[in-house]
Write a protein that holds these residues in place. Structure first.
Motif, PDB file in Angstrom:
ATOM      1  N   HIS A 150    -134.549  65.623   4.484  1.00 44.97           N
ATOM      2  CA  HIS A 150    -134.820  65.816   3.090  1.00 44.97           C
ATOM      3  C   HIS A 150    -133.762  66.835   2.557  1.00 44.97           C
ATOM      4  CE1 HIS A 150    -136.620  66.536  -0.587  1.00 44.97           C
ATOM      5  NE2 HIS A 150    -137.496  65.652  -0.351  1.00 44.97           N
ATOM      6  N   GLN A 151    -133.240  66.243   1.293  1.00 43.57           N
ATOM      7  CA  GLN A 151    -132.132  66.950   0.830  1.00 43.57           C
ATOM      8  C   GLN A 151    -132.390  68.521   0.499  1.00 43.57           C
ATOM      9  OE1 GLN A 151    -130.649  64.935  -2.710  1.00 43.57           O
ATOM     10  NE2 GLN A 151    -129.369  66.693  -3.218  1.00 43.57           N
ATOM     11  N   ASP A 152    -133.622  68.547   0.209  1.00 47.02           N
ATOM     12  CA  ASP A 152    -134.220  69.961  -0.411  1.00 47.02           C
ATOM     13  C   ASP A 152    -134.011  70.855   1.030  1.00 47.02           C
ATOM     14  OD1 ASP A 152    -134.397  69.306  -2.774  1.00 47.02           O
ATOM     15  OD2 ASP A 152    -136.798  69.443  -2.682  1.00 47.02           O
ATOM     16  N   ILE A 153    -134.353  70.332   2.261  1.00 46.65           N
ATOM     17  CA  ILE A 153    -133.905  71.210   3.179  1.00 46.65           C
ATOM     18  C   ILE A 153    -132.743  71.574   3.678  1.00 46.65           C
ATOM     19  CG2 ILE A 153    -134.704  71.589   5.751  1.00 46.65           C
ATOM     20  CD1 ILE A 153    -136.809  69.245   5.421  1.00 46.65           C
ATOM     21  N   GLU A 197    -130.283  71.840   1.476  1.00 44.37           N
ATOM     22  CA  GLU A 197    -129.695  72.797   0.405  1.00 44.37           C
ATOM     23  C   GLU A 197    -130.242  74.018   1.019  1.00 44.37           C
ATOM     24  OE1 GLU A 197    -131.113  71.253  -3.469  1.00 44.37           O
ATOM     25  OE2 GLU A 197    -129.501  69.598  -3.253  1.00 44.37           O
ATOM     26  N   PHE A 198    -131.466  74.246   1.463  1.00 40.91           N
ATOM     27  CA  PHE A 198    -132.257  75.686   1.863  1.00 40.91           C
ATOM     28  C   PHE A 198    -131.345  76.193   2.906  1.00 40.91           C
ATOM     29  CE2 PHE A 198    -135.292  78.085   4.133  1.00 40.91           C
ATOM     30  CZ  PHE A 198    -135.505  78.840   3.330  1.00 40.91           C
ATOM     31  N   VAL A 199    -131.150  75.141   3.935  1.00 36.93           N
ATOM     32  CA  VAL A 199    -130.324  75.946   5.031  1.00 36.93           C
ATOM     33  C   VAL A 199    -128.924  76.235   4.473  1.00 36.93           C
ATOM     34  CG1 VAL A 199    -128.940  74.768   7.373  1.00 36.93           C
ATOM     35  CG2 VAL A 199    -131.545  74.300   6.742  1.00 36.93           C
ATOM     36  N   CYS A 200    -128.381  75.201   3.671  1.00 36.47           N
ATOM     37  CA  CYS A 200    -126.970  75.639   3.181  1.00 36.47           C
ATOM     38  C   CYS A 200    -126.753  77.008   2.613  1.00 36.47           C
ATOM     39  CB  CYS A 200    -126.380  74.664   2.403  1.00 36.47           C
ATOM     40  SG  CYS A 200    -126.042  73.263   3.149  1.00 36.47           S
ATOM     41  N   TYR A 201    -128.014  77.382   1.633  1.00 37.90           N
ATOM     42  CA  TYR A 201    -128.177  78.609   1.144  1.00 37.90           C
ATOM     43  C   TYR A 201    -128.340  79.768   1.979  1.00 37.90           C
ATOM     44  CZ  TYR A 201    -130.718  82.554  -0.972  1.00 37.90           C
ATOM     45  OH  TYR A 201    -131.121  83.793  -1.302  1.00 37.90           O
ATOM     46  N   LEU A 202    -129.131  79.454   3.025  1.00 43.93           N
ATOM     47  CA  LEU A 202    -129.454  80.486   3.956  1.00 43.93           C
ATOM     48  C   LEU A 202    -128.058  80.885   4.831  1.00 43.93           C
ATOM     49  CD1 LEU A 202    -132.618  79.532   5.748  1.00 43.93           C
ATOM     50  CD2 LEU A 202    -132.453  81.438   4.056  1.00 43.93           C
ATOM     51  N   LEU A 203    -127.326  79.805   5.164  1.00 46.86           N
ATOM     52  CA  LEU A 203    -125.988  80.176   5.791  1.00 46.86           C
ATOM     53  C   LEU A 203    -124.905  80.711   4.600  1.00 46.86           C
ATOM     54  CD1 LEU A 203    -125.618  76.723   7.654  1.00 46.86           C
ATOM     55  CD2 LEU A 203    -126.039  79.136   8.524  1.00 46.86           C
ATOM     56  N   SER A 204    -125.048  80.532   3.452  1.00 45.08           N
ATOM     57  CA  SER A 204    -124.049  81.173   2.632  1.00 45.08           C
ATOM     58  C   SER A 204    -124.059  82.655   2.584  1.00 45.08           C
ATOM     59  CB  SER A 204    -124.378  80.565   1.352  1.00 45.08           C
ATOM     60  OG  SER A 204    -125.641  81.126   0.678  1.00 45.08           O
ATOM     61  N   ILE A 205    -125.125  83.310   3.086  1.00 45.66           N
ATOM     62  CA  ILE A 205    -124.947  84.740   3.167  1.00 45.66           C
ATOM     63  C   ILE A 205    -123.920  85.275   4.131  1.00 45.66           C
ATOM     64  CG2 ILE A 205    -126.447  85.106   5.248  1.00 45.66           C
ATOM     65  CD1 ILE A 205    -127.984  87.390   3.830  1.00 45.66           C
ATOM     66  N   LEU A 206    -123.421  84.326   5.108  1.00 44.84           N
ATOM     67  CA  LEU A 206    -122.270  84.723   5.828  1.00 44.84           C
ATOM     68  C   LEU A 206    -121.153  84.784   5.230  1.00 44.84           C
ATOM     69  CD1 LEU A 206    -123.041  82.006   8.626  1.00 44.84           C
ATOM     70  CD2 LEU A 206    -123.453  84.447   8.812  1.00 44.84           C
ATOM     71  N   VAL A 207    -120.782  84.161   3.910  1.00 43.50           N
ATOM     72  CA  VAL A 207    -119.688  84.681   3.165  1.00 43.50           C
ATOM     73  C   VAL A 207    -119.912  85.160   1.684  1.00 43.50           C
ATOM     74  CG1 VAL A 207    -118.257  82.635   4.516  1.00 43.50           C
ATOM     75  CG2 VAL A 207    -119.898  82.160   2.440  1.00 43.50           C
ATOM     76  N   ALA A 208    -121.172  85.647   1.644  1.00 44.54           N
ATOM     77  CA  ALA A 208    -121.517  86.181   0.160  1.00 44.54           C
ATOM     78  C   ALA A 208    -121.207  87.535   0.167  1.00 44.54           C
ATOM     79  CB  ALA A 208    -122.978  85.999   0.139  1.00 44.54           C
ATOM     80  N   ASP A 209    -120.206  88.027  -0.498  1.00 50.12           N
ATOM     81  CA  ASP A 209    -119.851  89.392  -0.464  1.00 50.12           C
ATOM     82  C   ASP A 209    -120.764  90.289  -1.782  1.00 50.12           C
ATOM     83  OD1 ASP A 209    -118.894  88.370  -2.854  1.00 50.12           O
ATOM     84  OD2 ASP A 209    -116.649  89.223  -2.764  1.00 50.12           O
ATOM     85  N   ASN A 210    -121.663  89.639  -2.402  1.00 53.97           N
ATOM     86  CA  ASN A 210    -122.583  90.270  -3.272  1.00 53.97           C
ATOM     87  C   ASN A 210    -123.791  89.872  -2.781  1.00 53.97           C
ATOM     88  OD1 ASN A 210    -124.351  90.857  -5.245  1.00 53.97           O
ATOM     89  ND2 ASN A 210    -122.720  91.044  -6.583  1.00 53.97           N
TER      90      ASN A 210
END
Length: 163
Positions: free
Chosen positions: A33-36, A38-51
């Motif tokens: 499902h696309q929502d899943i 997107e959720f996984v991508c969001y969780l992973l984005s913490i790896l490159v989130a400086d804020n």
């Protein structure tokens, strides 16, 4: 991943494990499902989130929230009835990893949430593997270092193999 202890991982790395647990669960049961995604991508984005507070805010833009919120109906409909409870727990715990210590003292909540994700996969006899190169943060900070774009791209290429 057996050789390393989850308790040695930084919070960003634990969040990666939580996201990977969702990916592996979905692969085993052919849940798509696309929502899943997107959720996984969001969780992973913490790896490159400086804020980190900004990262948390980005979570309001995805349709799956976790933290006890019900799944969107269209997502729930793609999950076999007998798997829905475990999938919901997986989502809730994966979202908890990055949020638990966001605004307060460091606790063992991120670790416990990561362990709960791993326990759900163990219950379903799902193996989670990740090359050591992605889990080698020795930073003093409990959150760990920001990843380089290159390392993040390597991870995304690695995860593509799971789809």
């Amino acid at each position: 991943m057996k050789s390393m202890k989850i308790s040695d991982l930084k919070i960003r790395e634990q969040q990666l494990i939580g996201a990977l647990c969702i990916v592996c669960f979905c692969k085993k049961y052919d849940i798509q499902h696309q929502d899943i995604d997107e959720f996984v991508c969001y969780l992973l984005s913490i790896l490159v989130a400086d804020n980190l507070p900004e990262w948390e805010g980005e979570g309001l833009k995805v349709n799956i929230v976790g933290r006890g919120e019900p799944l969107p109906q269209s997502v729930e409909n793609t999950i076999p009835l007998k798997l829905r409870g475990d999938f919901q727990k997986l989502i809730d715990n994966a979202s908890e990893i990055g949020m638990a210590d966001m605004y307060g003292a460091y606790t063992n909540e991120p670790l416990l949430a990561t362990q709960r994700c791993m326990a759900i996969l163990a219950k379903h006899k799902i193996e989670v593997t990740l090359p050591e190169e992605f889990l080698n943060d020795t930073d003093e900070d409990k959150w760990g270092k920001l990843w380089s774009d290159e390392k993040f791209s390597d991870l995304k290429r690695y995860l593509e193999a799971y789809k």
